[in-house]
Motif scaffolding. Sequence first.
Motif, PDB file in Angstrom:
ATOM      1  N   GLN A 104       0.939  -1.248   0.015  1.00  0.00           N
ATOM      2  CA  GLN A 104       0.153   0.433  -0.110  1.00  0.00           C
ATOM      3  C   GLN A 104       1.047   0.651   0.018  1.00  0.00           C
ATOM      4  OE1 GLN A 104      -2.914  -0.086   3.365  1.00  0.00           O
ATOM      5  NE2 GLN A 104      -3.735  -2.351   2.919  1.00  0.00           N
ATOM      6  N   ALA A 105       1.900   1.541   0.655  1.00  0.00           N
ATOM      7  CA  ALA A 105       2.972   2.225   0.882  1.00  0.00           C
ATOM      8  C   ALA A 105       3.484   2.118  -0.515  1.00  0.00           C
ATOM      9  CB  ALA A 105       4.081   1.811   1.867  1.00  0.00           C
ATOM     10  N   ARG A 106       3.630   1.503  -0.957  1.00  0.00           N
ATOM     11  CA  ARG A 106       4.599   1.829  -2.155  1.00  0.00           C
ATOM     12  C   ARG A 106       3.044   2.450  -3.617  1.00  0.00           C
ATOM     13  NH1 ARG A 106       5.435  -0.197  -7.435  1.00  0.00           N
ATOM     14  NH2 ARG A 106       3.211  -1.564  -7.052  1.00  0.00           N
ATOM     15  N   ARG A 107       2.548   1.830  -3.680  1.00  0.00           N
ATOM     16  CA  ARG A 107       1.986   2.493  -4.313  1.00  0.00           C
ATOM     17  C   ARG A 107       1.150   4.053  -4.007  1.00  0.00           C
ATOM     18  NH1 ARG A 107      -0.961  -0.607  -8.140  1.00  0.00           N
ATOM     19  NH2 ARG A 107      -2.585   0.608  -7.737  1.00  0.00           N
ATOM     20  N   VAL A 108       0.823   4.382  -2.835  1.00  0.00           N
ATOM     21  CA  VAL A 108       0.478   5.685  -2.458  1.00  0.00           C
ATOM     22  C   VAL A 108       1.752   6.262  -3.122  1.00  0.00           C
ATOM     23  CG1 VAL A 108       0.836   7.629  -0.393  1.00  0.00           C
ATOM     24  CG2 VAL A 108      -0.259   5.176  -0.389  1.00  0.00           C
ATOM     25  N   ARG A 109       3.168   5.777  -2.564  1.00  0.00           N
ATOM     26  CA  ARG A 109       4.726   6.896  -2.970  1.00  0.00           C
ATOM     27  C   ARG A 109       4.763   7.146  -4.593  1.00  0.00           C
ATOM     28  NH1 ARG A 109       9.913   8.798  -1.014  1.00  0.00           N
ATOM     29  NH2 ARG A 109      10.485   9.767  -2.421  1.00  0.00           N
ATOM     30  N   LEU A 110       4.043   5.887  -5.017  1.00  0.00           N
ATOM     31  CA  LEU A 110       4.294   6.308  -6.825  1.00  0.00           C
ATOM     32  C   LEU A 110       3.522   6.365  -6.791  1.00  0.00           C
ATOM     33  CD1 LEU A 110       5.200   4.207  -9.265  1.00  0.00           C
ATOM     34  CD2 LEU A 110       3.326   2.978  -9.180  1.00  0.00           C
ATOM     35  N   PHE A 111       1.655   6.831  -6.482  1.00  0.00           N
ATOM     36  CA  PHE A 111       1.093   7.476  -7.296  1.00  0.00           C
ATOM     37  C   PHE A 111       1.324   9.460  -7.125  1.00  0.00           C
ATOM     38  CE2 PHE A 111      -3.220  10.183  -7.188  1.00  0.00           C
ATOM     39  CZ  PHE A 111      -3.794   9.503  -8.207  1.00  0.00           C
ATOM     40  N   LEU A 112       1.521   9.546  -5.690  1.00  0.00           N
ATOM     41  CA  LEU A 112       2.446  10.830  -5.212  1.00  0.00           C
ATOM     42  C   LEU A 112       3.467  10.905  -5.832  1.00  0.00           C
ATOM     43  CD1 LEU A 112       1.989  10.676  -1.660  1.00  0.00           C
ATOM     44  CD2 LEU A 112       0.490  11.836  -3.672  1.00  0.00           C
ATOM     45  N   ASP A 113       4.199  10.581  -6.731  1.00  0.00           N
ATOM     46  CA  ASP A 113       5.892  10.678  -7.551  1.00  0.00           C
ATOM     47  C   ASP A 113       4.894  11.319  -9.039  1.00  0.00           C
ATOM     48  OD1 ASP A 113       7.318  10.580  -5.157  1.00  0.00           O
ATOM     49  OD2 ASP A 113       8.095   8.637  -5.978  1.00  0.00           O
ATOM     50  N   ALA A 114       4.186  10.564  -9.260  1.00  0.00           N
ATOM     51  CA  ALA A 114       3.535  10.808 -11.063  1.00  0.00           C
ATOM     52  C   ALA A 114       2.818  11.670 -10.814  1.00  0.00           C
ATOM     53  CB  ALA A 114       2.777   9.562 -11.247  1.00  0.00           C
ATOM     54  N   TYR A 115       2.236  11.907  -9.761  1.00  0.00           N
ATOM     55  CA  TYR A 115       1.708  13.515  -9.444  1.00  0.00           C
ATOM     56  C   TYR A 115       2.634  14.576  -9.508  1.00  0.00           C
ATOM     57  CZ  TYR A 115      -1.936  17.223  -8.080  1.00  0.00           C
ATOM     58  OH  TYR A 115      -2.614  18.319  -7.841  1.00  0.00           O
ATOM     59  N   GLY A 116       4.141  14.701  -8.666  1.00  0.00           N
ATOM     60  CA  GLY A 116       5.407  15.172  -8.763  1.00  0.00           C
ATOM     61  C   GLY A 116       5.202  16.229  -7.616  1.00  0.00           C
ATOM     62  N   ARG A 117       4.983  15.606  -6.616  1.00  0.00           N
ATOM     63  CA  ARG A 117       4.942  16.098  -5.176  1.00  0.00           C
ATOM     64  C   ARG A 117       6.155  15.829  -4.424  1.00  0.00           C
ATOM     65  NH1 ARG A 117       0.669  19.078  -3.194  1.00  0.00           N
ATOM     66  NH2 ARG A 117       0.171  18.081  -1.440  1.00  0.00           N
ATOM     67  N   THR A 118       6.414  17.207  -4.242  1.00  0.00           N
ATOM     68  CA  THR A 118       8.389  17.188  -3.080  1.00  0.00           C
ATOM     69  C   THR A 118       7.823  16.579  -1.794  1.00  0.00           C
ATOM     70  OG1 THR A 118       7.474  19.094  -2.154  1.00  0.00           O
ATOM     71  CG2 THR A 118       8.072  19.129  -4.772  1.00  0.00           C
ATOM     72  N   ARG A 119       9.011  16.286  -1.084  1.00  0.00           N
ATOM     73  CA  ARG A 119       8.998  15.585   0.519  1.00  0.00           C
ATOM     74  C   ARG A 119       7.652  16.518   0.861  1.00  0.00           C
ATOM     75  NH1 ARG A 119      11.536  15.485   4.924  1.00  0.00           N
ATOM     76  NH2 ARG A 119      11.703  13.271   5.674  1.00  0.00           N
ATOM     77  N   ASP A 120       8.059  17.367   0.815  1.00  0.00           N
ATOM     78  CA  ASP A 120       6.929  18.086   2.163  1.00  0.00           C
ATOM     79  C   ASP A 120       5.305  18.438   1.161  1.00  0.00           C
ATOM     80  OD1 ASP A 120       9.678  19.014   3.796  1.00  0.00           O
ATOM     81  OD2 ASP A 120       9.665  21.349   2.758  1.00  0.00           O
ATOM     82  N   GLU A 121       5.442  18.080   0.574  1.00  0.00           N
ATOM     83  CA  GLU A 121       3.934  18.302  -0.543  1.00  0.00           C
ATOM     84  C   GLU A 121       3.053  16.434   0.034  1.00  0.00           C
ATOM     85  OE1 GLU A 121       4.305  22.004  -3.248  1.00  0.00           O
ATOM     86  OE2 GLU A 121       4.739  19.584  -4.273  1.00  0.00           O
ATOM     87  N   ARG A 122       4.473  15.503  -0.285  1.00  0.00           N
ATOM     88  CA  ARG A 122       4.378  14.108  -0.089  1.00  0.00           C
ATOM     89  C   ARG A 122       3.413  14.527   1.738  1.00  0.00           C
ATOM     90  NH1 ARG A 122       8.149  13.376  -2.984  1.00  0.00           N
ATOM     91  NH2 ARG A 122       9.803  12.614  -1.002  1.00  0.00           N
ATOM     92  N   ARG A 123       4.068  14.992   2.798  1.00  0.00           N
ATOM     93  CA  ARG A 123       3.971  14.487   4.163  1.00  0.00           C
ATOM     94  C   ARG A 123       2.769  15.573   4.495  1.00  0.00           C
ATOM     95  NH1 ARG A 123       6.523  14.136   8.309  1.00  0.00           N
ATOM     96  NH2 ARG A 123       8.925  14.264   7.041  1.00  0.00           N
ATOM     97  N   ASP A 124       2.092  16.314   3.712  1.00  0.00           N
ATOM     98  CA  ASP A 124       0.762  17.161   3.466  1.00  0.00           C
ATOM     99  C   ASP A 124      -0.254  16.285   3.514  1.00  0.00           C
ATOM    100  OD1 ASP A 124       1.739  19.418   4.327  1.00  0.00           O
ATOM    101  OD2 ASP A 124       2.032  20.269   2.276  1.00  0.00           O
ATOM    102  N   VAL A 125       0.508  15.435   2.322  1.00  0.00           N
ATOM    103  CA  VAL A 125      -1.312  13.593   1.917  1.00  0.00           C
ATOM    104  C   VAL A 125      -0.986  13.406   3.095  1.00  0.00           C
ATOM    105  CG1 VAL A 125      -1.497  13.095   0.026  1.00  0.00           C
ATOM    106  CG2 VAL A 125      -0.675  14.626  -0.605  1.00  0.00           C
ATOM    107  N   VAL A 126      -0.222  12.768   3.446  1.00  0.00           N
ATOM    108  CA  VAL A 126       0.047  11.971   4.462  1.00  0.00           C
ATOM    109  C   VAL A 126      -1.063  12.780   5.967  1.00  0.00           C
ATOM    110  CG1 VAL A 126       1.122  10.920   5.907  1.00  0.00           C
ATOM    111  CG2 VAL A 126       2.084  10.152   4.520  1.00  0.00           C
ATOM    112  N   ASP A 127      -0.694  13.903   6.473  1.00  0.00           N
ATOM    113  CA  ASP A 127      -0.958  14.123   7.583  1.00  0.00           C
ATOM    114  C   ASP A 127      -2.743  14.553   6.760  1.00  0.00           C
ATOM    115  OD1 ASP A 127       1.047  14.595   8.515  1.00  0.00           O
ATOM    116  OD2 ASP A 127       1.457  16.927   7.869  1.00  0.00           O
ATOM    117  N   ALA A 128      -3.066  14.903   5.611  1.00  0.00           N
ATOM    118  CA  ALA A 128      -4.515  14.858   5.247  1.00  0.00           C
ATOM    119  C   ALA A 128      -5.021  13.454   5.310  1.00  0.00           C
ATOM    120  CB  ALA A 128      -4.535  15.440   3.638  1.00  0.00           C
ATOM    121  N   PHE A 129      -4.763  12.006   5.522  1.00  0.00           N
ATOM    122  CA  PHE A 129      -5.677  11.298   5.257  1.00  0.00           C
ATOM    123  C   PHE A 129      -6.127  11.210   6.793  1.00  0.00           C
ATOM    124  CE2 PHE A 129      -6.512   6.621   5.968  1.00  0.00           C
ATOM    125  CZ  PHE A 129      -6.283   6.050   4.480  1.00  0.00           C
ATOM    126  N   GLY A 130      -6.145  10.922   7.760  1.00  0.00           N
ATOM    127  CA  GLY A 130      -7.509  10.966   8.333  1.00  0.00           C
ATOM    128  C   GLY A 130      -8.190  12.007   8.573  1.00  0.00           C
TER     129      GLY A 130
END
Length: 251
Positions: free
Chosen positions: A172-198
């Motif tokens: 699951q984590a691998r595919r989340v990272r794959l999606f966000l990389d394809a979208y073009g999120r930076t490290r801080d922007e990926r953290r924002d998505v993780v924080d927004a999940f809940g």
Amino acid sequence: MSGGTTTVVRIGRTVRRPVREWSEAVQWLLGRLAAAGVRGVPRWHGVDVQGREVLDFLPGVVGTYPVPEQARRDSALTSAARLLRSLHDATAPLPDKTAHPWQTPPVEPVEVICHGDFAPYNCVFQGGETTGVFDFDGAHPGPRCWDLAYAVYRFAPVSTVEAPDVPDVPGQARRVRLFLDAYGRTRDERRDVVDAFGPRLLALVAFMRAAAARGDPNFARHIEEGHADLYLRDVEHFEAHRATWDRVVVG
């Protein structure tokens, strides 16, 4: 999120659907996406003699459950991310995003128009690629991470459900990272998505409960069927494995 209340009929290369309270906002959005040259979204063609909206029919296989094999491929995941990025980029510069009667209120900070329900069941697939997205009923102004949190929840998917399309936690984590990389999120922007999940899933549960309390039979049925309970379990699942998301997704 319309709660599955809309009856859609296909007629030739078009689909017809009832006009809703928020249809004006969706028509405005689809017009702006068309003007921006965004591909893979239906065009709005007015209202027919029966008072129904007329929209393009998008060819392809719909990713309804159980999710078809081609919709589970990594190529479907990455092309879905690029499609969502194109929607967001086209709406980011629009100055009047909050000036329309959306079904769902805006979420601050407003950056783009979120699709609101970007998931395999609202997408079409051809040859293992995500080629289109429909059902903009849940669209509303909000931050990119808000839409991305729900998209990765559905596309990875991040869930406790035991099904062929649900990988283990590292998967699951691998595919989340794959999606966000394809979208073009930076490290801080990926953290924002993780924080927004809940918060994103908790907002969905609150929306469902409020709609059911107002007498919407479809959301009442969804709650009775256990959808809200599943979302709450999946929030707990996500929090229980936060170290994995931080290591693999945020990096």
